[in-house]
Design an enzyme around this catalytic site. Structure first.
Site, PDB file in Angstrom:
ATOM      1  N   ASP A  18       5.097  17.430  53.797  1.00  0.00           N
ATOM      2  CA  ASP A  18       4.317  16.336  54.371  1.00  0.00           C
ATOM      3  C   ASP A  18       4.156  16.509  55.886  1.00  0.00           C
ATOM      4  O   ASP A  18       5.035  17.065  56.545  1.00  0.00           O
ATOM      5  CB  ASP A  18       5.035  15.014  54.058  1.00  0.00           C
ATOM      6  CG  ASP A  18       4.125  13.817  54.239  1.00  0.00           C
ATOM      7  OD1 ASP A  18       2.894  13.994  54.385  1.00  0.00           O
ATOM      8  OD2 ASP A  18       4.650  12.685  54.238  1.00  0.00           O
ATOM      9  N   GLY A  19       3.039  16.023  56.388  1.00  0.00           N
ATOM     10  CA  GLY A  19       2.849  15.971  57.843  1.00  0.00           C
ATOM     11  C   GLY A  19       1.764  16.894  58.380  1.00  0.00           C
ATOM     12  O   GLY A  19       1.571  16.967  59.601  1.00  0.00           O
ATOM     13  N   ASN A  20       1.033  17.566  57.505  1.00  0.00           N
ATOM     14  CA  ASN A  20      -0.027  18.474  57.974  1.00  0.00           C
ATOM     15  C   ASN A  20      -1.101  17.727  58.761  1.00  0.00           C
ATOM     16  O   ASN A  20      -1.589  18.201  59.795  1.00  0.00           O
ATOM     17  CB  ASN A  20      -0.727  19.149  56.787  1.00  0.00           C
ATOM     18  CG  ASN A  20       0.186  20.053  56.001  1.00  0.00           C
ATOM     19  OD1 ASN A  20       1.272  20.382  56.456  1.00  0.00           O
ATOM     20  ND2 ASN A  20      -0.253  20.458  54.820  1.00  0.00           N
ATOM     21  N   ARG A  31      -7.926  17.569  59.953  1.00  0.00           N
ATOM     22  CA  ARG A  31      -6.741  17.617  59.089  1.00  0.00           C
ATOM     23  C   ARG A  31      -6.588  18.973  58.385  1.00  0.00           C
ATOM     24  O   ARG A  31      -5.481  19.466  58.195  1.00  0.00           O
ATOM     25  CB  ARG A  31      -6.815  16.498  58.051  1.00  0.00           C
ATOM     26  CG  ARG A  31      -6.783  15.101  58.655  1.00  0.00           C
ATOM     27  CD  ARG A  31      -7.007  14.036  57.593  1.00  0.00           C
ATOM     28  NE  ARG A  31      -6.017  14.129  56.538  1.00  0.00           N
ATOM     29  CZ  ARG A  31      -4.771  13.655  56.617  1.00  0.00           C
ATOM     30  NH1 ARG A  31      -4.381  13.015  57.693  1.00  0.00           N
ATOM     31  NH2 ARG A  31      -3.939  13.800  55.614  1.00  0.00           N
ATOM     32  N   HIS A  35      -3.524  21.753  57.266  1.00  0.00           N
ATOM     33  CA  HIS A  35      -3.225  22.313  55.934  1.00  0.00           C
ATOM     34  C   HIS A  35      -3.161  23.847  56.000  1.00  0.00           C
ATOM     35  O   HIS A  35      -2.329  24.464  55.339  1.00  0.00           O
ATOM     36  CB  HIS A  35      -4.277  21.867  54.914  1.00  0.00           C
ATOM     37  CG  HIS A  35      -4.271  20.375  54.664  1.00  0.00           C
ATOM     38  ND1 HIS A  35      -3.115  19.666  54.481  1.00  0.00           N
ATOM     39  CD2 HIS A  35      -5.283  19.466  54.569  1.00  0.00           C
ATOM     40  CE1 HIS A  35      -3.409  18.384  54.281  1.00  0.00           C
ATOM     41  NE2 HIS A  35      -4.709  18.237  54.342  1.00  0.00           N
ATOM     42  N   ARG A  69      -8.326  11.059  48.833  1.00  0.00           N
ATOM     43  CA  ARG A  69      -8.694  11.484  50.194  1.00  0.00           C
ATOM     44  C   ARG A  69     -10.200  11.739  50.274  1.00  0.00           C
ATOM     45  O   ARG A  69     -10.878  11.758  49.259  1.00  0.00           O
ATOM     46  CB  ARG A  69      -7.909  12.741  50.563  1.00  0.00           C
ATOM     47  CG  ARG A  69      -6.439  12.421  50.584  1.00  0.00           C
ATOM     48  CD  ARG A  69      -5.613  13.567  51.069  1.00  0.00           C
ATOM     49  NE  ARG A  69      -4.231  13.098  51.151  1.00  0.00           N
ATOM     50  CZ  ARG A  69      -3.310  13.581  51.966  1.00  0.00           C
ATOM     51  NH1 ARG A  69      -3.603  14.573  52.768  1.00  0.00           N
ATOM     52  NH2 ARG A  69      -2.099  13.091  51.977  1.00  0.00           N
ATOM     53  N   LEU A 129      12.338  35.589  42.468  1.00  0.00           N
ATOM     54  CA  LEU A 129      12.157  34.212  42.947  1.00  0.00           C
ATOM     55  C   LEU A 129      11.109  33.537  42.072  1.00  0.00           C
ATOM     56  O   LEU A 129      10.072  34.129  41.774  1.00  0.00           O
ATOM     57  CB  LEU A 129      11.681  34.248  44.413  1.00  0.00           C
ATOM     58  CG  LEU A 129      11.215  32.926  45.010  1.00  0.00           C
ATOM     59  CD1 LEU A 129      12.386  31.944  45.109  1.00  0.00           C
ATOM     60  CD2 LEU A 129      10.626  33.153  46.396  1.00  0.00           C
TER      61      LEU A 129
HETATM   62  C1  FPP Z   1       0.705  16.469  52.959  1.00  0.00           C
HETATM   63  O1  FPP Z   1       0.427  16.312  54.319  1.00  0.00           O
HETATM   64  C2  FPP Z   1       0.226  17.750  52.519  1.00  0.00           C
HETATM   65  C3  FPP Z   1      -0.667  17.956  51.513  1.00  0.00           C
HETATM   66  C4  FPP Z   1      -1.264  16.875  50.721  1.00  0.00           C
HETATM   67  C5  FPP Z   1      -1.133  19.310  51.185  1.00  0.00           C
HETATM   68  C6  FPP Z   1      -0.051  20.340  51.115  1.00  0.00           C
HETATM   69  C7  FPP Z   1      -0.706  21.622  51.199  1.00  0.00           C
HETATM   70  C8  FPP Z   1      -0.320  22.650  51.927  1.00  0.00           C
HETATM   71  C9  FPP Z   1       0.937  22.730  52.705  1.00  0.00           C
HETATM   72  C10 FPP Z   1      -1.226  23.782  51.957  1.00  0.00           C
HETATM   73  C11 FPP Z   1      -0.701  25.030  51.426  1.00  0.00           C
HETATM   74  C12 FPP Z   1      -0.240  25.022  50.057  1.00  0.00           C
HETATM   75  C13 FPP Z   1      -0.326  26.119  49.306  1.00  0.00           C
HETATM   76  C14 FPP Z   1       0.219  26.147  47.937  1.00  0.00           C
HETATM   77  C15 FPP Z   1      -0.998  27.319  49.783  1.00  0.00           C
HETATM   78  P1  FPP Z   1      -0.545  15.143  54.753  1.00  0.00           P
HETATM   79  O2  FPP Z   1      -1.915  15.666  54.789  1.00  0.00           O
HETATM   80  O3  FPP Z   1      -0.338  13.960  53.871  1.00  0.00           O
HETATM   81  O4  FPP Z   1      -0.038  14.840  56.188  1.00  0.00           O
HETATM   82  P2  FPP Z   1      -0.024  13.427  56.926  1.00  0.00           P
HETATM   83  O5  FPP Z   1       0.971  12.580  56.164  1.00  0.00           O
HETATM   84  O6  FPP Z   1       0.438  13.769  58.296  1.00  0.00           O
HETATM   85  O7  FPP Z   1      -1.407  12.888  56.879  1.00  0.00           O
END
Ligand code: FPP
Length: 240
Positions: A18-20, A31, A35, A69, A129
């Site tokens: 979480d947190g991207n 955003r 990701h 989203r 793995l």
């Molecule tokens: C949550 O952060 C993240 C996601 C919904 C997407 C996760 C995806 C990745 C890390 C991309 C790579 C994955 C693979 C398998 C290649 P958020 O967008 O909810 O962040 P926020 O809470 O800060 O808005």
């Protein structure tokens, strides 16, 4: 399911990445920029697993709730998953990683599903793995789908209701081939489980970390796993 692992060091770590979005917003970027940075961390954390005794890594890439989203963000994420698989497939296969996907594939784009199927087949003999990617995954949805299949088996006479116990349902879950997680990590300071591996994590340890996922380094991962091992060792030291 019963834990059939021969080696107790074969840890199963599950991560809610979480947190991207916040990471990108802090930099004045869209955003999706976050990701993409998050995807690079996946590779880094993945590489560090064998050295840390982590044999199973399960990551939450897209939830059943994430469809809410914006269309642009959903499309961007789907295209990121496609490109990640296309780019990483042979590298993962060559490094001994067995890749599986959990979640409902029905709503996913057919081209993406084909790539997922191909990657599972390409890596099916690997055992260094086990990487499981949760894509259009939600625990309640998984339990509902599992229950439907279980009910079909009962209706068809393949399963007797009196034989259903707590070992039965896990055989119908998407995770039927995996041990339960030992440790669940969530980054970005949120202390929620968000419909992730609810049944499977009944006895897991949880770590809620303030770091935003794109800042979560292999070093920090190592410290979190080391903390888990320390907790385990204290347990072992309790006089009987
Ligand atoms: C949550 O952060 C993240 C996601 C919904 C997407 C996760 C995806 C990745 C890390 C991309 C790579 C994955 C693979 C398998 C290649 P958020 O967008 O909810 O962040 P926020 O809470 O800060 O808005």
């Amino acid at each position: 399911m019963k834990d059939s692992r021969a080696n107790q060091d074969d840890l199963h770590v599950a991560i809610i990445m979480d947190g991207n979005g916040r990471w990108a917003q802090k930099r004045g970027k869209p955003r999706l920029f976050g990701h993409h940075a998050g995807a690079r961390r996946v590779s880094e954390v993945l590489e560090s697993c064998p050295g840390l005794g982590v044999k199973y890594l399960t990551i939450f890439a897209f939830s059943t709730e994430n469809w809410k989203r914006t269309q642009a963000e959903v499309a961007g994420l789907m295209s990121l998953f496609r490109r990640y698989i296309e780019k990483e497939a042979h590298r993962l296969a060559g490094k001994g990683v067995r890749v599986r996907f959990i979640g409902d594939r029905v709503r996913l784009d057919q081209k993406l599903v084909q790539l997922m199927d191909d990657l599972e087949v390409l890596t099916e003999n690997n055992d260094l793995l086990h990487l499981t990617i949760a894509l259009n995954y939600g625990s309640r949805d998984e339990v509902a789908r599992a229950t439907r299949r279980l009910a079909e088996d009962v209706a068809a006479g393949r399963l007797a209701p009196q034989d259903v116990d707590e070992e039965t349902l896990p055989r119908y879950l998407d995770t039927c081939l995996l041990p339960d997680p030992d440790l669940v990590i969530r980054t970005s300071g949120e202390a929620r489980i968000s419909n992730f591996l609810l049944w499977q994590s009944a006895y897991a340890e949880y770590e809620f970390i303030d770091t935003l996922w794109p800042d979560f380094t292999a070093e920090e991962f190592m410290r979190v796993v080391a903390r888990y091992h320390q907790r385990e060792r204290r347990f072992g030291a309790v006089p009987g």
